[in-house]
Enzyme design. Structure first.
Site, PDB file in Angstrom:
ATOM      1  N   GLY A   1      70.579  97.465 131.368  1.00  0.00           N
ATOM      2  CA  GLY A   1      69.014  97.565 131.074  1.00  0.00           C
ATOM      3  C   GLY A   1      67.792  98.325 131.653  1.00  0.00           C
ATOM      4  CB  THR A   2      67.190  98.607 134.967  1.00  0.00           C
ATOM      5  OG1 THR A   2      66.219  99.618 135.476  1.00  0.00           O
ATOM      6  CG2 THR A   2      68.230  99.513 135.418  1.00  0.00           C
TER       7      THR A   2
ATOM      8  CB  CYS B   1      37.927  80.036 143.679  1.00  0.00           C
ATOM      9  SG  CYS B   1      37.367  78.396 144.765  1.00  0.00           S
TER      10      CYS B   1
ATOM     11  CE1 TYR C   1      49.392  92.784 134.130  1.00  0.00           C
ATOM     12  CE2 TYR C   1      51.411  92.109 133.716  1.00  0.00           C
ATOM     13  CZ  TYR C   1      50.616  92.573 134.138  1.00  0.00           C
ATOM     14  OH  TYR C   1      51.027  93.726 134.925  1.00  0.00           O
TER      15      TYR C   1
ATOM     16  CD  GLN D   1      64.304  97.284 138.113  1.00  0.00           C
ATOM     17  OE1 GLN D   1      64.234  98.023 138.431  1.00  0.00           O
ATOM     18  NE2 GLN D   1      65.599  97.177 137.558  1.00  0.00           N
TER      19      GLN D   1
ATOM     20  CG  HIS E   1      59.676  94.371 139.880  1.00  0.00           C
ATOM     21  ND1 HIS E   1      59.927  95.107 138.995  1.00  0.00           N
ATOM     22  CD2 HIS E   1      60.206  95.077 140.616  1.00  0.00           C
ATOM     23  CE1 HIS E   1      60.254  96.050 139.724  1.00  0.00           C
ATOM     24  NE2 HIS E   1      60.204  96.440 140.792  1.00  0.00           N
TER      25      HIS E   1
ATOM     26  CG  ASP F   1      62.133  88.214 130.868  1.00  0.00           C
ATOM     27  OD1 ASP F   1      62.713  89.187 130.483  1.00  0.00           O
ATOM     28  OD2 ASP F   1      62.187  87.909 131.289  1.00  0.00           O
TER      29      ASP F   1
ATOM     30  CB  CYS G   1      36.855  76.586 148.269  1.00  0.00           C
ATOM     31  SG  CYS G   1      36.658  78.451 148.913  1.00  0.00           S
TER      32      CYS G   1
ATOM     33  CB  CYS H   1      34.878  81.696 147.293  1.00  0.00           C
ATOM     34  SG  CYS H   1      36.985  81.838 147.076  1.00  0.00           S
TER      35      CYS H   1
HETATM   36  N1  APR Z   1      70.731  97.082 126.076  1.00  0.00           N
HETATM   37  C1  APR Z   1      71.369  98.061 127.371  1.00  0.00           C
HETATM   38  N2  APR Z   1      69.966  98.733 127.829  1.00  0.00           N
HETATM   39  C2  APR Z   1      68.413  98.487 127.062  1.00  0.00           C
HETATM   40  C3  APR Z   1      68.229  97.616 126.074  1.00  0.00           C
HETATM   41  C4  APR Z   1      69.811  96.863 125.485  1.00  0.00           C
HETATM   42  N3  APR Z   1      69.788  96.497 124.286  1.00  0.00           N
HETATM   43  N4  APR Z   1      67.921  98.600 125.133  1.00  0.00           N
HETATM   44  C5  APR Z   1      67.138  99.260 125.766  1.00  0.00           C
HETATM   45  N5  APR Z   1      67.581  99.378 127.227  1.00  0.00           N
HETATM   46  C6  APR Z   1      67.844 100.094 128.290  1.00  0.00           C
HETATM   47  C7  APR Z   1      66.893 101.541 127.451  1.00  0.00           C
HETATM   48  O1  APR Z   1      67.795 102.191 127.883  1.00  0.00           O
HETATM   49  C8  APR Z   1      66.424 102.063 129.473  1.00  0.00           C
HETATM   50  O2  APR Z   1      67.162 102.983 129.911  1.00  0.00           O
HETATM   51  O3  APR Z   1      66.733  99.473 129.116  1.00  0.00           O
HETATM   52  C9  APR Z   1      66.218 100.725 129.884  1.00  0.00           C
HETATM   53  C10 APR Z   1      64.792 100.019 130.107  1.00  0.00           C
HETATM   54  O4  APR Z   1      63.729 100.919 130.520  1.00  0.00           O
HETATM   55  P1  APR Z   1      62.365 100.443 131.220  1.00  0.00           P
HETATM   56  O5  APR Z   1      61.701 100.523 130.179  1.00  0.00           O
HETATM   57  O6  APR Z   1      62.187 101.612 131.971  1.00  0.00           O
HETATM   58  O7  APR Z   1      62.787  99.199 131.899  1.00  0.00           O
HETATM   59  P2  APR Z   1      62.581  99.649 134.093  1.00  0.00           P
HETATM   60  O8  APR Z   1      63.698 100.168 133.868  1.00  0.00           O
HETATM   61  O9  APR Z   1      63.182  97.625 133.639  1.00  0.00           O
HETATM   62  O10 APR Z   1      61.210  99.572 134.454  1.00  0.00           O
HETATM   63  C11 APR Z   1      61.800  99.227 135.970  1.00  0.00           C
HETATM   64  O11 APR Z   1      59.132  99.582 136.140  1.00  0.00           O
HETATM   65  O12 APR Z   1      57.241  99.868 135.441  1.00  0.00           O
HETATM   66  C12 APR Z   1      58.233  98.645 135.318  1.00  0.00           C
HETATM   67  O13 APR Z   1      57.756  96.377 137.216  1.00  0.00           O
HETATM   68  C13 APR Z   1      58.371  97.327 135.063  1.00  0.00           C
HETATM   69  O14 APR Z   1      60.404  95.984 136.384  1.00  0.00           O
HETATM   70  C14 APR Z   1      60.321  97.095 135.625  1.00  0.00           C
HETATM   71  C15 APR Z   1      60.165  98.413 136.721  1.00  0.00           C
END
Ligand code: APR
Length: 263
Positions: free
Chosen positions: A210-211, A170, A88, A123, A141, A126, A156, A173
């Protein structure tokens, strides 16, 4: 309390799709301009063009290099606190070097000139939506740059007085610090989840940007919005597990399509 995130972290990446036609973008732009309430659910792809790795993108995703149960669960942290803390710390160093991209900025600009009409639900941990200027971001998240105590804090345990270490602790503890993010198997912050559900239920348009849609309950917001009558748009560079729930899929990147929709 909503179910904690759980997923098959290495779900295969779905096939590519043709890039969004300008007519589609213009029609959605008009729909957004007329909407009273817009919700935006973002994932790691939202920050990809800022230089932040995603989790499941083939060779570059974090989960192609690390085991999520080892690096993003309480059990994994308790088993190897130094390894997880340092991973992290690496992710924090990456975030410290990057900037919000044109997609983050387009959402923030629009929400500033259209007060109260946009809810950003992310989600991502950052903090880039917040740094771009989006207000009231619902961080499902948690936040990577903040810490919290691993065990219930005692009198403490003071975040202002920690003993240095990997992880810090800490000095009285020995309670360990951990990143203030939601790990697999943990519940989402109840108030944040409730606000996100309300935003999805009240939205005329939900943009899912983007998910991969692999992790619940976050991905379930698309179905919640759709059931409430929203026009659900998946914006992604490739097909996702939420395409079947979507009213519309726009293929393209967040940093290119969001300015085209909002600027
Ligand atoms: N623009 C749009 N989409 C994009 C881009 C971009 N420039 N680049 C990548 N992607 C898409 C990919 O095609 C994919 O579908 O972003 C998505 C990323 O998916 P993941 O990597 O699975 O991320 P996410 O969906 O946010 O994951 C959800 O999983 O591991 C846990 O807690 C973590 O919050 C995260 C959660």
């Amino acid at each position: 309390m909503p179910l904690a995130p759980s997923s098959d972290p290495l779900s295969a990446s779905p096939p590519a799709r043709p890039v969004a036609a300008s007519g589609e973008v213009q029609a959605l732009r008009q729909r957004l301009a007329a909407a009273c309430q817009i919700a935006v659910l973002t994932g790691a792809g939202m920050s990809a063009e800022s230089g932040v790795p995603t989790f499941r993108d083939d060779s570059s995703g974090y989960w192609s290099q690390f085991n999520p149960q080892e690096m993003a669960s309480e059990a994994g942290f308790r088993a190897h606190p130094q390894r997880v803390w340092n991973w992290y710390a690496h992710r924090r160093a990456v975030i410290a070097r990057v900037e919000p991209n044109a997609g983050h900025l387009a959402l923030a600009r629009w929400s500033r000139t259209h007060e109260g009409r946009m809810s950003v639900i992310t989600q991502n941990v950052d903090g880039l939506h917040q740094r771009a200027g989006s207000a009231g971001v619902l961080a499902l998240h948690g936040e990577l740059m903040r810490n919290r105590w691993l065990d219930r804090p005692r009198s403490c345990c003071d975040l202002q007085r920690v003993a240095p270490g990997e992880p810090p602790s800490c000095p009285v503890c020995g309670n360990l610090l951990r990143p203030a993010v939601v790990w697999f198997g943990e519940a989402l912050p109840a108030s944040v989840w409730q606000a996100a559900e309300q935003a999805a239920q009240g939205a005329e348009v939900l943009l899912v940007v983007g998910t991969s849609g692999a992790v619940y309950p976050a991905a379930g917001l698309a179905q919640i919005a759709r059931r409430s009558g929203a026009h659900v748009v998946v914006i992604n560079t490739q097909a996702t597990e939420l395409d079947a729930v979507a009213s519309q899929c726009l293929t393209g990147s967040a940093a290119r399509l969001l300015p085209a929709l909002f600027d």
